[in-house]
Motif scaffolding. Structure first.
Motif, short mmCIF file in Angstrom:
data_model
loop_
_atom_site.label_atom_id
_atom_site.label_comp_id
_atom_site.label_asym_id
_atom_site.label_seq_id
_atom_site.Cartn_x
_atom_site.Cartn_y
_atom_site.Cartn_z
N ALA A 73 0.95 -1.22 0.05
CA ALA A 73 0.02 -0.01 0.13
C ALA A 73 0.87 1.21 -0.13
CB ALA A 73 -0.87 -0.01 1.20
N SER A 74 0.14 2.32 -0.67
CA SER A 74 1.42 3.53 -0.83
C SER A 74 1.09 4.14 0.54
CB SER A 74 0.84 4.27 -1.91
OG SER A 74 -0.29 4.92 -1.88
N SER A 75 2.09 4.86 0.98
CA SER A 75 1.80 5.57 2.18
C SER A 75 1.82 7.15 1.91
CB SER A 75 3.41 5.42 3.22
OG SER A 75 4.50 6.15 2.24
N VAL A 96 -1.23 8.70 -17.52
CA VAL A 96 -1.90 7.02 -17.41
C VAL A 96 -1.09 6.33 -16.32
CG1 VAL A 96 -1.76 5.17 -19.15
CG2 VAL A 96 -1.92 7.38 -20.03
N ASP A 97 -2.13 5.77 -15.69
CA ASP A 97 -1.52 4.65 -14.55
C ASP A 97 -2.15 3.34 -14.67
OD1 ASP A 97 0.10 3.77 -12.73
OD2 ASP A 97 -0.44 5.22 -11.08
N GLY A 98 -1.73 2.28 -14.15
CA GLY A 98 -2.45 1.17 -14.20
C GLY A 98 -3.36 1.02 -13.06
N GLY A 155 1.69 -5.23 -15.66
CA GLY A 155 2.46 -4.08 -15.20
C GLY A 155 2.27 -4.08 -13.67
N LEU A 156 1.45 -4.61 -12.98
CA LEU A 156 1.29 -4.45 -11.43
C LEU A 156 2.18 -5.32 -10.90
CD1 LEU A 156 -2.54 -3.77 -10.87
CD2 LEU A 156 -0.81 -2.12 -11.50
N ASP A 157 2.79 -4.92 -9.97
CA ASP A 157 3.81 -5.99 -9.26
C ASP A 157 3.43 -6.34 -7.58
OD1 ASP A 157 4.58 -3.44 -8.43
OD2 ASP A 157 6.37 -4.40 -7.32
P1 IMP Z 1 -2.20 5.21 -4.80
O1 IMP Z 1 -1.08 6.38 -4.59
O2 IMP Z 1 -2.69 4.82 -3.42
O3 IMP Z 1 -3.27 5.82 -5.45
O4 IMP Z 1 -1.52 4.07 -5.21
C1 IMP Z 1 -1.03 3.88 -6.57
C2 IMP Z 1 0.02 2.95 -6.87
O5 IMP Z 1 -0.06 1.91 -5.61
C3 IMP Z 1 -0.02 2.18 -8.05
O6 IMP Z 1 0.51 2.97 -9.01
C4 IMP Z 1 0.55 1.00 -7.71
O7 IMP Z 1 1.82 0.96 -7.95
C5 IMP Z 1 0.27 0.71 -6.39
N1 IMP Z 1 -0.84 -0.14 -6.26
C6 IMP Z 1 -2.08 0.07 -5.50
N2 IMP Z 1 -2.98 -1.03 -5.52
C7 IMP Z 1 -2.21 -2.04 -5.95
C8 IMP Z 1 -2.43 -3.43 -6.25
O8 IMP Z 1 -3.52 -3.86 -6.01
N3 IMP Z 1 -1.46 -4.35 -6.87
C9 IMP Z 1 -0.29 -3.66 -7.16
N4 IMP Z 1 0.21 -2.35 -7.01
C10 IMP Z 1 -0.96 -1.74 -6.32
#
Ligand code: IMP
Ligand code: MG
Length: 174
Positions: A73-75, A96-98, A155-157
């Motif tokens: 989860a992003s902080s 553009v984001d995944g 693309g998601l890791d």
């Molecule tokens: P945000 O900043 O909380 O909106 O998170 C966006 C970023 O978190 C994305 O660009 C991903 O790198 C990562 N992320 C959020 N959820 C997922 C997930 O379910 N799988 C993989 N990466 C995730």
């Protein structure tokens, strides 16, 4: 296939949706100066396919964004590394984001792009984890709304793994 993975969107499902989005973007940006900016690394595969489904002239660029904190989860803090040479001023920028989760990454990158005064600034994400949003970040083009599960592939890791899967899967152990 890995026992921990459960397919959520198959390759064909993704490519059909990406074609739809590309069609809409092509209509909306006809006659404009479109600059597609993908957020590394998660948007790399989506942008590669989306760019090919866009039929109007477009430049393709990438920006690096990283958030500090736990792996899944992003902080709070997001650092954005935008190429100094990227011409943004007066152009029609589509970020553009995944996936969008809290919205922090997208909103941080949008703020950075806005400093360079684009003519317009919109966003496209393939996956929208809407229930998790804490920061307001308007998204104009959305592929799929997804549940609050940890997703990998396309693309998601998870810790650098699974990005190269051609489908999107739920990681069941998370
Ligand atoms: P945000 O900043 O909380 O909106 O998170 C966006 C970023 O978190 C994305 O660009 C991903 O790198 C990562 N992320 C959020 N959820 C997922 C997930 O379910 N799988 C993989 N990466 C995730
Ligand atoms: Mg990641």
């Amino acid at each position: 296939m890995d026992d921990d993975l459960e397919v959520l969107f198959a390759e064909e499902t993704i490519s059909r949706r990406v074609l739809d989005l590309g069609g809409r973007i092509s209509r909306d940006y006809a006659g404009r100066d479109l600059l597609l900016v993908g957020i590394l690394k998660g948007a790399a595969l989506f942008l590669a396919d989306l760019a090919r489904s866009v039929t109007v002239p477009a430049e393709v660029a990438f920006v690096r964004a990283s958030s500090y904190g736990s792996g899944t989860a992003s902080s709070g803090s997001v650092t954005v590394d935008l190429d100094a040479g990227l011409r943004v001023t007066g152009r029609d920028v589509l970020l553009v984001d995944g996936i969008i989760d809290s919205g922090r990454t997208l909103s941080a990158v949008m703020a950075k792009l806005r400093e360079r005064q684009p003519a317009s600034l919109k966003a496209a994400v393939l996956l929208d984890k809407r229930s998790r949003r804490t920061v307001d970040a308007p998204v104009d083009y959305i592929g799929f709304e997804v549940p609050d599960r940890f997703l990998v592939g396309y693309g998601l890791d998870r810790a650098g793994q699974y990005r190269n899967l051609p489908y999107i899967a739920v990681l069941k152990q998370e």
